[in-house]
Every structure is written in structure tokens, then in C-alpha cells.
Design a protein around this motif. Structure first.
Motif, PDB file in Angstrom:
ATOM      1  N   ARG A 221      -0.347  -4.479   2.990  1.00 40.59           N
ATOM      2  CA  ARG A 221      -0.549  -5.501   2.531  1.00 40.59           C
ATOM      3  C   ARG A 221       0.584  -6.328   1.819  1.00 40.59           C
TER       4      ARG A 221
ATOM      5  N   THR B 140       0.645  -0.888   0.352  1.00 38.69           N
ATOM      6  CA  THR B 140      -0.198   0.259  -0.008  1.00 38.69           C
ATOM      7  C   THR B 140       0.834   0.906  -0.138  1.00 38.69           C
TER       8      THR B 140
ATOM      9  N   ASP C 180      -2.554   3.674  -1.440  1.00 33.32           N
ATOM     10  CA  ASP C 180      -3.711   3.589  -0.949  1.00 33.32           C
ATOM     11  C   ASP C 180      -2.722   4.039   0.063  1.00 33.32           C
TER      12      ASP C 180
END
Ligand code: 5AD
Ligand code: SF4
Length: 471
Positions: free
Chosen positions: A310, A176, A377
């Protein structure tokens, strides 16, 4: 007809390697390499977007170089690489004198793009000299991945003992914090025959060590230029059956290289822990040429943060992998990347990273302070760890790593190691080499040692280097 190019590189080893390829390609087109920007017709910056700092530096440098264009309006200025892909036309707003913006996937288009600039300038009636004058803006950033089938024949490896060979492009992961999947596009692997061919040419030219490069070398073979690969169910099946026609994955590539080339040492980077399996550790143990050294970025020791990043593994799963690797390759030396100050990182999360570092005892650790990258993200989360806290955590990990490496280096005292001498040291009569575990060693010798593998007894320890005597 003068055609000279000056190229400066920022960022990772893959970018360095890309720059070598660009220079090889442009040389084949008749360009000469300029040593100073002032004497060049074309100036290219091969840029990096991984952290804000890298971008600031490149913007600053291009600002400086723009001054030369005031005196020399025929100069062509280009931003290539990751920043080009990320910022596209926006680069012209900040740097109006830039002519060319070309992404990592458009590298092989550079000769055409430069010719287009030349034509545009000439046809606008500003044609003065070879290059014409003024601005002729081109943005080339649309390819999803680099067309490896168009890889130019002409190449250029920096002269020396060690070389870099790119085995795959792009990244299919979705960490991310990371901009790379956006800038470098989707993964694509080079054909094994091509890699082996390049390595054999390097061996014939006298290179002794090759580092295989990719954003995630462990997923090598997932997708080849014709779309085949082990990504589909059929691919996995063919891998597992171990038949002679099976598709090649990374451990198999290592074995092929070990069998089919005479390269003395092989290293590779970067490995993503998620895709680093026992199969890899086995291959590392089996292949004589593969060095006992692995860069395995952990990024954080906290499962909460790993999930938010992630990364696809927990700290426990990571440590298990290290345990397995050490069972296969007991003397392996390890390095890592760590990010401090990821959004939401608490003192407790940070302590988990400290514990992991104490447990693994890395030989080298690259510590980074988190910086939000637009479009990722994580950038939509508040960058809530204060700058001073990031700085303090960064310092704490650097100090811890110093302690660890200090002890590790002292354990070498009196031991005999084999080093590959990469070249002359900073002081006359001194030579610099590396152990297979990637530790730097300085040795004195009146005779030239460049390119030789020599046995050395470690006599003393400097801050980060070992000092040895020839045995
Ligand atoms: N902020 C700080 N460090 C980062 N890295 C990647 N993205 C960021 C970011 N946004 C670090 C990771 C990676 C290394 C090349 O750079 O640790 O492994
Ligand atoms: Fe920088 Fe990553 Fe691009 Fe390499 S791939 S140049 S590290 S942004």
C-alpha cells in the motif's frame, strides 16, 4: 541528592533526536547524565519496533541491565519509545524489573512519571534513599500524539557541526508492513516559526548543517498543533493561491529556512515518494542551503508488491519523479530503503527491484529483510519467503549496490568538491567531512579543520569513502 540518568537509543534518527530532548529536559530537572549504566539512578532505553531484530536487541540489553538492579534495588528501569507503545504491560511479563513504560507521545511527561515512581516507592514504606526501592510500575502510552505545545524549553543538541531538528511527529500513512503509525500516532507538524527559531539558535551556537526530521517530511503542514493545516479543502485552496498568509507546506518551509536562517546546509529525511512532488524539487533547486541529496525509499520495484505494501505509487511513477528531480537538480545524489522477502515476493518481483536499482543507480541503499510486525496488515499474511531466499536476495542487492557505488565513487577521482568537515578522522591528522551529495571524504591536514567548509581534490577511492587533498 543524587539524580543521574543513563539513556541508550535504538532505531532511527528521530529517536536519537528524541533522546537528546529527553536528556535536555531531565538536565533542566537537576539530573546529571551518566556515562555508564552502573553509575546511574535511572536507566532508560529509547527503543525501536521497526524490525524484530531491534526489539530483540533492546530486550537483551534490558535483561542485562536488570542484573544491576539486583545489587542496587533503588535503580529505576524504563523502556520508552516505540516498543513501549507497542507492547505496553506485556513488557513487565518479560522484564519484571522494569518500572516504567512510556510511549513516544509521552516523552514530555517523563519528569512527572519519574517523580511518580519515586513517590509510589516511598509511600509503600520501602522508602530508602532518594528513590526508594523495589518496583513501582507505571505504563503511559495513551496519548494519540505528542503535545507539541508542551515542548520543553530546555534542549540539548549533541555538540558538533551537524544537528537534527524534528519538524513533524507521527505518520498518517498505512504501509502494510510498517508499525510506525501504531507506535508514533498521527501526524502533527511543528510551527514554522518554532523550527526557524531553533535553527537560528543552532546557527548562533556554531552548527553548520541541519537535517530536518519527520516520518514523512513531505506532508509537513498537514496538521499543526491547533488543528489547522492544509489537510482540509480550505487549506489546499490557501496553498494554491500563494497568498502571504497561506499555510506552510514542506517546499515553503525549505524556502523560509533558506531565507530566514544562515544555516549553511540543510538535509531532510524521510520523504515518502507519494508526497514528493515537482514543487519540492523546484524548492530544492532554488534554495542554496538545501543539499543536492534525497532519501526516497522505494521499498520494491514490483508494482504487485508495491500495491500489497500500500505504497500508493507504481515503479513507473517513482521513476518519473526521479526524472523530474534530476531535471531540476542534475547533480542530486539519491538513497533508498528496500525490503526483500515481503509476503508473496516472487523471483520475478525481486528481479523488478534489481532492474529499478540498476536504472536509478542510487548512491546509497539500505536493504532490509522483511520481518512481520504484530498488528500490521501484512502480519496477517503468511511470511512465505524462506529465510535463505531473503538472505540471498539481500546479498544480491548489497552486491549490486557495491558495484554501483564503486563506479560512482571512481567518477569523483580528480574532481574538486566542497566538504563540510564534521570532525577528526580515526587516524591522527585526518579529518572527516561530507560533500553536499552526502559522500564521506577523508582529508589530511595538520591544522584543525572541524566545522569548516573546504575545497578538496579527490585523489583516491576507498571502499565507501573518498580521499581528498586540500586545494
Ligand atoms: N520489515 C523489514 N523492514 C521494514 N521496514 C519497515 N518495516 C519493516 C518490516 N516490517 C524498513 C523500511 C523502512 C525502514 C525504516 O525500515 O524499508 O523504510
Ligand atoms: Fe524505530 Fe520507526 Fe520508531 Fe524510529 S519510528 S524508532 S524506526 S519504529
Amino acid at each position: 541528592m543524587s539524580k543521574t540518568v543513563f539513556l541508550q537509543t535504538y532505531g532511527c534518527q528521530m529517536n536519537e533526536r528524541d533522546s537528546e530532548e529527553v536528556l535536555g529536559m531531565l538536565r533542566a530537572q537537576g539530573y546529571e547524565i551518566a556515562q555508564r549504566p552502573e553509575s546511574a539512578d535511572v536507566i532508560l532505553l529509547n527503543t525501536c519496533s521497526v524490525r524484530e531484530h531491534a526489539e530483540t536487541r533492546a530486550y537483551g540489553k534490558m535483561g542485562e541491565l536488570s542484573e544491576i538492579k539486583k545489587e542496587k534495588p533503588s535503580l529505576v528501569l524504563g523502556i520508552i519509545g516505540c516498543m513501549a507503545k507497542l507492547h505496553q504491560e506485556a513488557i513487565f511479563k518479560r522484564l519484571p524489573s522494569v518500572d516504567l513504560v512510556a510511549g513516544p507521545a509521552e516523552l514530555y511527561d517523563l519528569p512527572y512519571l519519574l517523580a511518580e515512581i519515586q513517590e509510589k516507592r516511598q509511600s509503600r514504606g520501602k522508602g530508602q534513599g532518594v528513590w526508594g526501592e523495589g518496583n513501582a510500575k507505571i505504563v503511559a502510552v495513551d496519548r494519540a500524539f505528542r503535545p507539541l505545545e508542551h515542548k520543553p524549553q530546555a534542549d540539548y543538541h549533541k555538540p558538533g557541526v551537524i544537528a537534527f531538528v524534528t519538524i513533524m511527529e507521527g505518520c498518517d500513512k498505512a504501509c502494510t508492513y510498517c508499525i510506525v503509525p501504531k507506535t508514533r500516532g498521527q501526524e502533527i507538524s511543528r510551527w514554522p516559526e518554532e523550527i526557524i527559531g531553533e535553527m537560528n539558535r543552532l546557527v548562533n551556537a556554531g552548527y553548520q548543517e541541519v537535517t530536518l526530521l519527520g516520518q514523512n517530511v513531505n506532508s509537513y503542514g498537514k496538521r499543526f498543533p491547533d488543528g489547522s493545516g492544509y489537510q482540509g479543502p480550505l487549506g489546499r485552496l490557501r496553498l494554491l493561491e500563494n497568498d502571504p498568509d497561506a499555510l506552510v507546506d514542506f517546499p515553503q518551509l525549505l524556502r523560509l529556512i533558506d531565507r530566514r536562517t544562515n544555516i549553511k546546509r540543510v538535509r531532510f529525511t524521510t520523504s515518502h515518494p507519494f508526497d514528493a512532488h515537482e514543487r519540492l524539487f523546484q524548492a530544492m533547486a532554488e534554495c542554496k542551503s538545501v543539499c543536492e541529496s534525497l532519501h526516497l525509499p522505494v521499498q520494491s520495484g514490483s508494482n504487485r508488491i508495491l500495491r500489497a505494501m500500500r505504497r500508493g505509487y507504481t515503479a513507473e511513477a517513482y521513476l518519473k519523479k526521479i526524472e523530474s528531480l534530476r531535471a531540476y537538480v542534475p547533480k542530486v545524489s539519491l538513497s533508498t530503503d528496500i525490503i526483500v522477502g515481503f509476503p508473496g515476493e516472487t523471483q520475478e518481483d525481486f528481479q523488478a527491484t534489481v532492474r529499478l536499482m540498476r536504472e536509478v543507480r542510487y548512491d546509497n541503499a539500505y536493504i532490509f529483510k522483511y520481518s512481520p510486525r504484530p498488528g500490521t496488515d501484512a502480519a496477517s499474511r503468511e511470511d512465505d519467503v524462506p529465510r535463505e531466499v531473503k538472505e540471498a536476495r539481500n546479498q544480491a542487492l548489497l552486491t549490486l549496490q557495491e558495484e554501483i557505488i564503486h563506479k560512482k565513487l571512481h567518477a569523483f577521482e580528480g574532481r574538486q568538491v566542497e566538504i563540510l568537515v564534521e570532525g577528526a578522522g580515526k587516524i591522527a591528522g585526518q579529518w572527516f567531512g561530507r560533500t553536499r551529495g552526502n559522500h564521506g571524504v577523508i582529508v589530511e591536514s595538520p591544522k584543525p579543520l572541524g566545522g569548516r567548509c573546504v575545497a578538496v581534490r579527490i585523489a583516491r577511492v576507498g571502499t565507501h569513502t573518498l580521499f581528498g587533498d586540500l586545494t
